[in-house]
Design a protein around this motif. Structure first.
Motif, PDB file in Angstrom:
ATOM      1  N   ALA A 163       0.839  -1.201   0.000  1.00  0.00           N
ATOM      2  CA  ALA A 163       0.000   0.000   0.000  1.00  0.00           C
ATOM      3  C   ALA A 163       0.872   1.248   0.000  1.00  0.00           C
ATOM      4  CB  ALA A 163      -0.918   0.009   1.218  1.00  0.00           C
ATOM      5  N   ILE A 164       0.526   2.207  -0.842  1.00  0.00           N
ATOM      6  CA  ILE A 164       1.275   3.459  -0.953  1.00  0.00           C
ATOM      7  C   ILE A 164       0.609   4.503  -0.046  1.00  0.00           C
ATOM      8  CG2 ILE A 164       2.038   5.278  -2.517  1.00  0.00           C
ATOM      9  CD1 ILE A 164       1.912   3.222  -4.764  1.00  0.00           C
ATOM     10  N   PRO A 165       1.367   5.125   0.861  1.00  0.00           N
ATOM     11  CA  PRO A 165       0.775   6.129   1.770  1.00  0.00           C
ATOM     12  C   PRO A 165       0.465   7.439   1.037  1.00  0.00           C
ATOM     13  CG  PRO A 165       3.133   5.971   2.124  1.00  0.00           C
ATOM     14  CD  PRO A 165       2.797   4.889   1.137  1.00  0.00           C
ATOM     15  N   SER A 166      -0.656   7.471   0.345  1.00  0.00           N
ATOM     16  CA  SER A 166      -1.080   8.662  -0.399  1.00  0.00           C
ATOM     17  C   SER A 166      -2.587   8.810  -0.261  1.00  0.00           C
ATOM     18  CB  SER A 166      -0.685   8.533  -1.872  1.00  0.00           C
ATOM     19  OG  SER A 166      -1.326   7.420  -2.462  1.00  0.00           O
ATOM     20  N   PRO A 167      -3.131  10.003  -0.495  1.00  0.00           N
ATOM     21  CA  PRO A 167      -4.582  10.196  -0.393  1.00  0.00           C
ATOM     22  C   PRO A 167      -5.331   9.359  -1.425  1.00  0.00           C
ATOM     23  CG  PRO A 167      -3.431  12.298  -0.366  1.00  0.00           C
ATOM     24  CD  PRO A 167      -2.420  11.268  -0.734  1.00  0.00           C
ATOM     25  N   LEU A 168      -6.462   8.843  -0.997  1.00  0.00           N
ATOM     26  CA  LEU A 168      -7.293   8.067  -1.905  1.00  0.00           C
ATOM     27  C   LEU A 168      -8.033   8.988  -2.866  1.00  0.00           C
ATOM     28  CD1 LEU A 168      -8.975   5.347   0.343  1.00  0.00           C
ATOM     29  CD2 LEU A 168      -7.153   5.029  -1.308  1.00  0.00           C
ATOM     30  N   PRO A 169      -8.253   8.570  -4.102  1.00  0.00           N
ATOM     31  CA  PRO A 169      -9.125   9.348  -4.991  1.00  0.00           C
ATOM     32  C   PRO A 169     -10.573   9.290  -4.512  1.00  0.00           C
ATOM     33  CG  PRO A 169      -8.458   7.300  -6.042  1.00  0.00           C
ATOM     34  CD  PRO A 169      -7.656   7.415  -4.780  1.00  0.00           C
ATOM     35  N   LEU A 170     -11.368  10.198  -5.037  1.00  0.00           N
ATOM     36  CA  LEU A 170     -12.759  10.301  -4.589  1.00  0.00           C
ATOM     37  C   LEU A 170     -13.540   9.020  -4.871  1.00  0.00           C
ATOM     38  CD1 LEU A 170     -15.124  11.952  -3.486  1.00  0.00           C
ATOM     39  CD2 LEU A 170     -15.460  12.864  -5.787  1.00  0.00           C
ATOM     40  N   ARG A 171     -13.282   8.402  -5.989  1.00  0.00           N
ATOM     41  CA  ARG A 171     -14.013   7.179  -6.337  1.00  0.00           C
ATOM     42  C   ARG A 171     -13.765   6.080  -5.304  1.00  0.00           C
ATOM     43  NH1 ARG A 171     -13.299   3.708 -11.966  1.00  0.00           N
ATOM     44  NH2 ARG A 171     -14.806   2.050 -11.442  1.00  0.00           N
ATOM     45  N   GLU A 172     -12.535   5.920  -4.863  1.00  0.00           N
ATOM     46  CA  GLU A 172     -12.230   4.894  -3.865  1.00  0.00           C
ATOM     47  C   GLU A 172     -12.867   5.222  -2.516  1.00  0.00           C
ATOM     48  OE1 GLU A 172     -10.739   2.147  -4.605  1.00  0.00           O
ATOM     49  OE2 GLU A 172     -10.342   2.735  -6.681  1.00  0.00           O
ATOM     50  N   SER A 173     -12.874   6.506  -2.159  1.00  0.00           N
ATOM     51  CA  SER A 173     -13.515   6.895  -0.897  1.00  0.00           C
ATOM     52  C   SER A 173     -15.020   6.649  -0.944  1.00  0.00           C
ATOM     53  CB  SER A 173     -13.230   8.372  -0.606  1.00  0.00           C
ATOM     54  OG  SER A 173     -11.842   8.598  -0.421  1.00  0.00           O
ATOM     55  N   LEU A 174     -15.625   6.903  -2.102  1.00  0.00           N
ATOM     56  CA  LEU A 174     -17.063   6.650  -2.229  1.00  0.00           C
ATOM     57  C   LEU A 174     -17.373   5.160  -2.162  1.00  0.00           C
ATOM     58  CD1 LEU A 174     -18.097   9.208  -5.007  1.00  0.00           C
ATOM     59  CD2 LEU A 174     -18.529   9.349  -2.551  1.00  0.00           C
ATOM     60  N   MET A 175     -16.484   4.336  -2.669  1.00  0.00           N
ATOM     61  CA  MET A 175     -16.691   2.886  -2.566  1.00  0.00           C
ATOM     62  C   MET A 175     -16.617   2.421  -1.115  1.00  0.00           C
ATOM     63  SD  MET A 175     -14.580   1.483  -5.884  1.00  0.00           S
ATOM     64  CE  MET A 175     -14.911  -0.232  -5.446  1.00  0.00           C
ATOM     65  N   ILE A 176     -15.757   3.044  -0.313  1.00  0.00           N
ATOM     66  CA  ILE A 176     -15.680   2.699   1.106  1.00  0.00           C
ATOM     67  C   ILE A 176     -16.927   3.179   1.844  1.00  0.00           C
ATOM     68  CG2 ILE A 176     -14.362   3.079   3.232  1.00  0.00           C
ATOM     69  CD1 ILE A 176     -11.866   3.329   1.551  1.00  0.00           C
ATOM     70  N   VAL A 177     -17.426   4.350   1.447  1.00  0.00           N
ATOM     71  CA  VAL A 177     -18.544   4.983   2.147  1.00  0.00           C
ATOM     72  C   VAL A 177     -19.886   4.376   1.741  1.00  0.00           C
ATOM     73  CG1 VAL A 177     -19.805   7.193   2.270  1.00  0.00           C
ATOM     74  CG2 VAL A 177     -17.349   7.138   2.593  1.00  0.00           C
ATOM     75  N   TRP A 178     -19.954   3.753   0.569  1.00  0.00           N
ATOM     76  CA  TRP A 178     -21.236   3.325   0.038  1.00  0.00           C
ATOM     77  C   TRP A 178     -22.038   2.414   0.978  1.00  0.00           C
ATOM     78  CZ3 TRP A 178     -24.931   4.694  -2.835  1.00  0.00           C
ATOM     79  CH2 TRP A 178     -25.885   3.771  -3.298  1.00  0.00           C
TER      80      TRP A 178
END
Length: 335
Positions: free
Chosen positions: A292-307
């Protein structure tokens, strides 16, 4: 002059016959205007504005220190910091909304139907060519329009104030994250609005429905986590008695039980949307962290976590509204 007035009246009457007004939107406008003029909404609006001003003022005061510590301003997510940065004196604004959002939803819906029946206006409304489901839906839609307008207006004020103070333009991803945050907050308030409307259908007295709604909110916000902690301490085996995989599964079960509370779903979703560095909302193994790379997630990935959290709040809201619709359709309103 009289002939002109008569012709105007005939033209207006003919136009109204050709384009009849939808009674649903008439009731929605009536609900919005009634809430705006009510003292309880004005008081809650003052509390929300006061907490928003306090949390934003603290974030603005610490914003200069945050900018100096980060070299790349484009990767700073400056406007997300306005919603999450705090110095410890006041919590961030999204934490305040976790407390004030349910109160706003309960205050807008606890007397939605029983007050109409107590005042004798329910039979007059339904004597008109109005469906029962349109009446119930107008109560919900009118309040949701008011809540969404309030939240989006506060976000625009925050963005405008940040641009004036810092002079930094907002990024497109920040705009989308803030919009997603507002949608999430609206759904969260809508859940408590659906609960309060359901209680207003079940109980004849507005005071009973208000006390019951506040009791449900206090149970899920305060006492539910305490009950889970007591149950874990009573039934959990010792750390030496479980393997790493069993401990991982046990912690996952505890987190799933905590997520039965709407406040926990809201906290998980807002943390993911407003903090792009959050990559998971539960325990993860070392194998999952490998590479895993320590960088901010893109919005699409965050929405998949939040869904899952968002869909859970939407499903609970729809369930409450469907049950209130079922109870209201079977109620005798002439008594």
């Amino acid at each position: 002059m009289k002939a002109i007035i008569n012709s105007f009246e005939r033209h207006y009457f003919t136009k109204s016959l050709n384009n009849p007004v939808n009674p649903f939107w008439v009731m929605v406008r009536k609900e919005v205007s009634g809430h705006i003029r009510s003292w309880r909404f004005i008081i809650l609006l003052g509390l929300i504005l006061l907490t928003f001003w306090g949390a934003t003022a603290v974030s603005m005061a610490n914003l200069r220190d945050v900018v100096t510590k980060v070299k790349d301003v484009d990767q700073l997510f400056l406007y997300l910091k306005l919603l999450t940065t705090t110095e410890g004196a006041l919590p961030p604004f999204h934490v305040f909304l976790n407390f004030l959002g349910p109160l706003l939803g309960i205050s807008l819906g606890f007397d939605a139907m029983n007050s109409e029946q107590q005042n004798g206006t329910l039979t007059r409304i339904l004597a008109q060519p109005v469906y029962r489901d349109n009446l119930l839906l107008s109560k919900f839609v009118g309040s949701m329009i008011l809540v969404s307008t309030l939240l989006f207006s506060l976000s625009l004020l925050m963005i405008g104030g940040g641009m004036i103070i810092t002079g930094v333009m907002i990024e497109a991803e920040e705009v989308l994250r803030i919009i997603s945050f507002n949608v999430l907050c609206t759904v969260y308030v809508g859940f408590w609005l659906g609960v309060s409307i359901l209680l207003s259908v079940l109980f004849k007295q507005a005071s009973t429905s208000a006390i019951t709604a506040i009791g449900i909110w206090l149970f899920f916000t305060v006492f539910y986590q305490i009950i889970i902690d007591i149950a874990v301490k009573a039934f959990a085996p010792g750390a030496n008695e479980m393997s790493q995989i069993e401990m991982f599964r046990f912690n996952k079960v505890i987190i799933n039980l905590l997520r039965l509370a709407p406040s926990q779903l809201y906290n998980d979703a807002t943390t993911t949307l407003l903090m792009p560095s959050v990559r998971s909302l539960g325990p993860i193994t070392m194998e999952q962290m490998a590479g895993a790379i320590p960088s901010p997630l893109p919005l699409r990935e965050s929405l998949m976590i939040v869904w899952p959290q968002l869909s859970g709040l939407i499903a609970a809201t729809v369930l409450c509204f469907a049950f209130s619709y079922y109870c209201f359709m079977r109620r005798e309103i002439r008594t």
